[in-house]
Design an enzyme around this catalytic site. Structure first.
Site, PDB file in Angstrom:
ATOM      1  N   LEU A 143       4.902  -4.706  -2.478  1.00 21.24           N
ATOM      2  CA  LEU A 143       3.803  -4.118  -1.725  1.00 21.24           C
ATOM      3  C   LEU A 143       3.385  -2.761  -2.295  1.00 21.24           C
ATOM      4  O   LEU A 143       4.172  -2.099  -2.986  1.00 21.24           O
ATOM      5  CB  LEU A 143       4.233  -3.920  -0.266  1.00 21.24           C
ATOM      6  CG  LEU A 143       4.502  -5.181   0.571  1.00 21.24           C
ATOM      7  CD1 LEU A 143       5.155  -4.787   1.894  1.00 21.24           C
ATOM      8  CD2 LEU A 143       3.201  -5.935   0.824  1.00 21.24           C
ATOM      9  N   SER A 144       2.177  -2.364  -1.976  1.00 18.44           N
ATOM     10  CA  SER A 144       1.737  -1.007  -2.299  1.00 18.44           C
ATOM     11  C   SER A 144       2.677  -0.035  -1.572  1.00 18.44           C
ATOM     12  O   SER A 144       2.992  -0.232  -0.399  1.00 18.44           O
ATOM     13  CB  SER A 144       0.304  -0.807  -1.798  1.00 18.44           C
ATOM     14  OG  SER A 144      -0.127   0.509  -2.051  1.00 18.44           O
TER      15      SER A 144
ATOM     16  N   SER B  20       0.822  -7.829  -7.657  1.00 13.83           N
ATOM     17  CA  SER B  20       0.859  -9.267  -7.988  1.00 13.83           C
ATOM     18  C   SER B  20       1.408 -10.091  -6.822  1.00 13.83           C
ATOM     19  O   SER B  20       2.511 -10.641  -6.903  1.00 13.83           O
ATOM     20  CB  SER B  20       1.673  -9.511  -9.273  1.00 13.83           C
ATOM     21  OG  SER B  20       2.916  -8.849  -9.273  1.00 13.83           O
TER      22      SER B  20
END
Lengths: 291, 291
Positions: free
Chosen positions: A122-123, A195
């Protein structure tokens, strides 16, 4: 009489005189032989090693250099001929003309093996932080690493891509292809990008020889990532100002079978250095830190 | 108080404690300072060297790492402030936290400078042959080079591109961007592709710092290339079976001001080795074969 010209063999432990090249390209070399020739079976020496040759790669394609040509097309070789070619006799009359520098040469020069470390998550899960720590650790050991970062590549190679679904997939595909080139150059390539879809990551994995794609999953809870919110993107996504944000209104598909999972232990995150060391240990065990 | 965090300075001869990083990306580091602060002018130490800092790069962008942020935007700094920042006093209170490995570090490791050798010329002019010879020569000197070949990259990164005008331009753009990444990794990147239009080549040149794009023109007469016709493409083009073939029904725009021209002397072509040596001499003179 078998004449091989081109790169060094793909098969580890196999001498240049007795093998075919890695053939990443149509220009690396060529082979001239008569399939009926007894000598052909002597290529079988490769068998002793880790045979990763693919049948489709047995014929080395023509070089741009005018001296090179083909005498036979892949399709013209039968299964029986292939079997013959991988018999067990020792070669006496195979001539290998080294025509170019290949991955093996570069790895010897660098004393490491080229590979791709693919950091997904995750970001805010710490991908870039790990990538930086890893590149520092590797550098301090005299190893050449290079970071491909999703956001940064978007400023250059992928500046023509937006954020709609197909552009995101293409962003990942291109980074996968570039990472493959770096690995072929002998570099330890660290790709760091969200991704989120398995399909895209697996597509990149498929570009590389077995083992050379090392998927590292930053398994951090969404709450932790959102609390960090380093770029303020979660806030924007929650406010509906960004659509299709991974973890909020777009899914993240965790890897099912990745090489390394890095997760929070209790309330504590491992330090970037500790996480980097986990990856380094893996590389060491798998032999990527020597030629 | 000025705090700098990020990569090593862009300015040669400048200590990490007193300079800014190369900032190829938005994530390499950040700077936190108050422009009015007396300490800012101490950055002037950089002035003693080869100042290649660009004003637009003075503010280091935020890292994904949550600790990083900006206090000021580039546009908020006046010319006077910039002048202040590059005064002549010695810094006493600038703290530099090295956060990542950069091009300078990699070059030191490799004992060479990353650059792009861009080989352009007609089909059959010997681009691939030179690229191979060059990569052999460099490898034998312990230098890390990597070949990006127009045709080969079309099998991977650029497999989505055809041969119409915009696809050709995009093919070259992407190879230019990838070559830039390799140069940044410290690698001597050899790009070998027809690249017939000046505009496209100059676009790739513009991606790199001055001097790091070395254009090599294979100045071979069309007749020689056509007589070689290694891939039989001239024959097909003359027969009208390939349209828009460079040299036949599409122009080749020779470089006007390239770094190296390799041409036939009388009836004799220089050998690939001799041509490679010409390029190597250039690299040596310009300092690319040492850190």
């Amino acid at each position: 009489m078998v004449t091989l010209q081109g790169t060094r063999p793909f098969v580890s432990g196999c001498r240049p005189e007795f093998g075919y090249g890695p053939l990443q390209s149509s220009k690396l070399g060529f082979a001239r032989f008569s399939v009926g020739d007894n000598a052909v079976k002597n290529l079988g020496l490769c068998r002793g090693g880790d045979v990763r040759l693919r049948y489709s790669r047995i014929i080395i394609k023509a070089m741009e250099d005018s001296a090179a040509y083909l005498t036979k097309d892949c399709s013209a070789i039968s299964g029986k001929d292939l079997q013959m070619m991988f018999g067990n006799e020792k070669s006496t009359n195979i001539v290998w003309h080294k025509s170019s520098v290949d991955k093996f040469d570069r790895q010897e020069l660098l004393q490491q093996k080229g590979c791709v470390i693919w950091i997904t998550g995750l970001s805010g899960s710490g991908k870039s932080t790990l990538a930086c720590a890893l590149s520092r650790c590797l550098h301090s050991r005299g190893k050449l690493a290079y970071i491909l970062d999703g956001d940064n590549v978007r400023h250059g190679l992928n500046c023509d891509l937006g954020f709609k679904a197909e552009d995101r997939a293409e962003n990942i595909r291109r980074i996968g292809e570039v990472a493959k080139l770096f690995a072929d150059a002998g570099v330890i390539c660290i790709a760091s990008l969200i991704s989120p879809y398995r399909k895209d990551r697996d597509g990149c994995r498929a570009l590389l020889p077995d083992g050379d794609f090392i998927e590292v999953f930053m398994d951090m809870p969404l709450q932790v990532c959102e609390a960090r919110d380093p770029k303020g993107l979660y806030k924007l996504a929650r406010a509906g100002k960004i659509k299709g944000f991974t973890g909020i209104d777009d899914p993240y598909e965790p890897p099912l079978n990745c090489e390394i999972v890095l997760k929070q232990k209790g309330d504590n995150c491992a330090s970037p250095c500790n996480m980097a060391e986990t990856v380094i240990r893996y590389l060491e065990e798998k032999g990527y830190l020597r030629a």
